[in-house]
Scaffold this motif. Sequence first.
Motif, short mmCIF file in Angstrom:
data_model
loop_
_atom_site.label_atom_id
_atom_site.label_comp_id
_atom_site.label_asym_id
_atom_site.label_seq_id
_atom_site.Cartn_x
_atom_site.Cartn_y
_atom_site.Cartn_z
N GLY A 9 0.37 -1.02 0.35
CA GLY A 9 -0.14 0.36 -0.28
C GLY A 9 0.98 1.27 0.38
O GLY A 9 2.33 1.32 0.12
N TYR A 14 -4.91 2.04 8.79
CA TYR A 14 -4.24 0.60 9.65
C TYR A 14 -4.65 0.82 10.58
O TYR A 14 -4.86 -0.03 11.89
CB TYR A 14 -3.41 0.02 8.60
CG TYR A 14 -2.44 0.19 7.38
CD1 TYR A 14 -4.05 -0.65 6.82
CD2 TYR A 14 -1.91 0.01 6.89
CE1 TYR A 14 -3.89 -0.69 4.95
CE2 TYR A 14 -1.10 -0.09 5.41
CZ TYR A 14 -2.91 -0.95 4.87
OH TYR A 14 -2.38 -0.65 3.34
N ASN A 27 -5.17 -5.13 4.38
CA ASN A 27 -4.58 -5.78 3.43
C ASN A 27 -4.24 -6.92 3.22
O ASN A 27 -3.89 -6.95 3.89
CB ASN A 27 -3.22 -4.28 3.86
CG ASN A 27 -2.39 -4.44 2.53
OD1 ASN A 27 -2.28 -5.39 1.61
ND2 ASN A 27 -0.91 -3.65 2.11
N LYS A 33 -0.65 -8.03 4.47
CA LYS A 33 0.43 -7.56 5.18
C LYS A 33 1.48 -8.36 5.78
O LYS A 33 2.46 -8.05 6.74
CB LYS A 33 -0.69 -7.58 5.79
CG LYS A 33 -1.74 -8.24 7.07
CD LYS A 33 -3.06 -7.63 7.81
CE LYS A 33 -3.61 -8.99 8.41
NZ LYS A 33 -4.43 -8.15 9.16
N TYR A 65 -5.41 -0.91 -6.37
CA TYR A 65 -5.69 -1.67 -4.86
C TYR A 65 -7.23 -1.66 -5.69
O TYR A 65 -7.92 -1.47 -4.22
CB TYR A 65 -5.54 0.12 -4.21
CG TYR A 65 -4.25 0.07 -3.92
CD1 TYR A 65 -2.57 -1.33 -3.49
CD2 TYR A 65 -3.89 1.29 -4.24
CE1 TYR A 65 -1.39 -0.97 -3.62
CE2 TYR A 65 -2.27 1.57 -3.46
CZ TYR A 65 -1.10 0.41 -3.65
OH TYR A 65 0.16 0.75 -3.42
N ASN A 113 -4.15 -6.46 -5.16
CA ASN A 113 -4.11 -6.12 -4.05
C ASN A 113 -5.19 -5.42 -3.58
O ASN A 113 -5.11 -4.31 -3.83
CB ASN A 113 -2.81 -6.42 -2.97
CG ASN A 113 -2.55 -6.40 -1.91
OD1 ASN A 113 -3.02 -7.38 -1.49
ND2 ASN A 113 -1.86 -5.21 -1.18
N ALA A 127 -5.08 -3.74 -0.67
CA ALA A 127 -3.98 -2.59 0.25
C ALA A 127 -5.29 -2.20 1.05
O ALA A 127 -4.78 -1.52 2.31
CB ALA A 127 -3.11 -1.95 -0.47
N TYR A 128 -6.37 -1.29 0.58
CA TYR A 128 -7.05 -0.46 1.60
C TYR A 128 -8.53 -0.93 1.31
O TYR A 128 -9.54 -0.41 0.97
CB TYR A 128 -6.95 0.62 0.45
CG TYR A 128 -7.35 1.66 1.52
CD1 TYR A 128 -6.18 2.53 2.49
CD2 TYR A 128 -8.32 2.79 1.32
CE1 TYR A 128 -6.81 3.11 3.69
CE2 TYR A 128 -9.15 4.15 2.32
CZ TYR A 128 -7.47 4.49 3.78
OH TYR A 128 -8.37 5.09 3.77
#
Length: 529
Positions: free
Chosen positions: A67, A75, A82, A85, A310, A326, A328-329
């Motif tokens: 991210g 986070y 994520n 992670k 994302y 991904n 990611a958020y």
Amino acid sequence: MNAIKLAILLLLGGVGYSCSEFLEEQPRSSASLNQFFTEPAHAENAVNALYRDGAPALWMNGGVYSGRSIMYGPYLSGFFENNYKGQYAYIGFAQQLQLNAINSNSILNDYWSQMYREISRANNAIKYIPTTPGLNDAQVDRLLGEARFFRAWAYFMLVRHFGDVPLITEPYESTNDIYRARSSSAEVYALIVQDLEFAVNSAGLANTNMVSNGYRVSRPAAAALLADVQLTRSGFPLQNDNYAAAADAARLVINSGAHALAQNGRDAGGEVVPENSAYNKIRRQEVIATEFVYPIEFAIGIAGSGYPAYTYPVTLTSQTNYGITNQAYEPRDQFLAMYDEDEDLRIQNKQLWHNTYTDEDGNTTSFRFQPYLWHDDQALFGTTNPANSELEVAAYTYAEVLLIAAEAIARSEGVTAEAVDYLTQVRSRAYYRQSPDEISGALSGLSVQEFVEEVWAERNRELALNFKIWFDMIRTRKYPEATDGAINFVDLIGHKSSWGPVFEEKHLLLPLPDQELQRNAELNQNVGY
């Protein structure tokens, strides 16, 4: 090619060029640190370097797995996930509130060193621009305004994350006194305000939007940052009453005429056309000049935007042009509960968020909500520049300025018609089935605290993709508990994160990075770490 894009190219060392003479040139990022200012180009280059480091770089730096650096606060809030992670342990430590100076040193040091590198460059520019031959007074003022803007923004990031920090205002020109002790947050904020007031009032910055200004800092952009600073230091931990100053700064942006909220497209019957909503206009980058007060600029071949990666889960990567996508958020259920599914346009599919993909054969795959505002159709599925995007994101939006104004005016003047109007503008765009009169009528009868909490709620919903939630949680010290779009703000300290751990007083600040503590014996660690 504008000056900022050229600066990016030089910062990257001439990506795409093979000429050995060009590659041997000193890049502006290092030239701006110690160069001898002998001509106007040196001053311009010194300031250009500031646009790609410091605070703006938090929106730029990162990768598909990690991210962006600016996502670290969300986070910490516990409201965002994520999927990768496990490859970046500091994300999990943040979510579980187990962060410390050692296990999270990499991200903490990125924040710390990146801001101080920007401050060092800005200090150098601020000292030497006034004596650079060939610059007239107007050029000196403009360049100083830009440099002081970026120094202020870097210190603002530092003081919110770490509290008391070393206050350095002169260039490092010897090894003497290189390690400094921490100055009080009040002293740091005093410099931030001084720098921004110069940028707003004395630098002669263009009173237009940044896109029209060649992506250079404009007066409205500087005023927006000043408004945020004044609002923030009015809350915890300083609790200075600067609400009136925050309102004044926000009004400078509003009254400049440089910005406006995009409006939803409607059909002949007055119904919102989903694909032509304000949020889709923003996504397609049709209205960013007026919607984005500080845009983060990207350019294919120089510094592209990674945000489209994302927008889909990794299970759908093969359907896109990207080698990897991904989550990611990814907003957790506790965050999505802040939206009213029946009334709020932002939570409808393919607005701020989306949760379906339909292939060429008409087969639809559902997934958890992912950001749709970052969905670049061409980069994801097109044939021109596949997996390459210039999609811009915003550090500050006009919607945020309106919400700052609404809160600050309510705190300093009461729930006036002006404050109600600013909140109504943002909410009525989202609550597309209600008229502005219905919304303003419901808001007008609220007490100051009730109204302010409505502003807080709208900030969480509207600014979700601008990464503001953790900053709001620590300045208000409130946790947003949500059910079916209704948000109740309760004390943050002692409340459980969505992951289970309990927020403690120490979590209001980040630990100083271990790497910096080892380097600088004058520093002491934040309490609790």
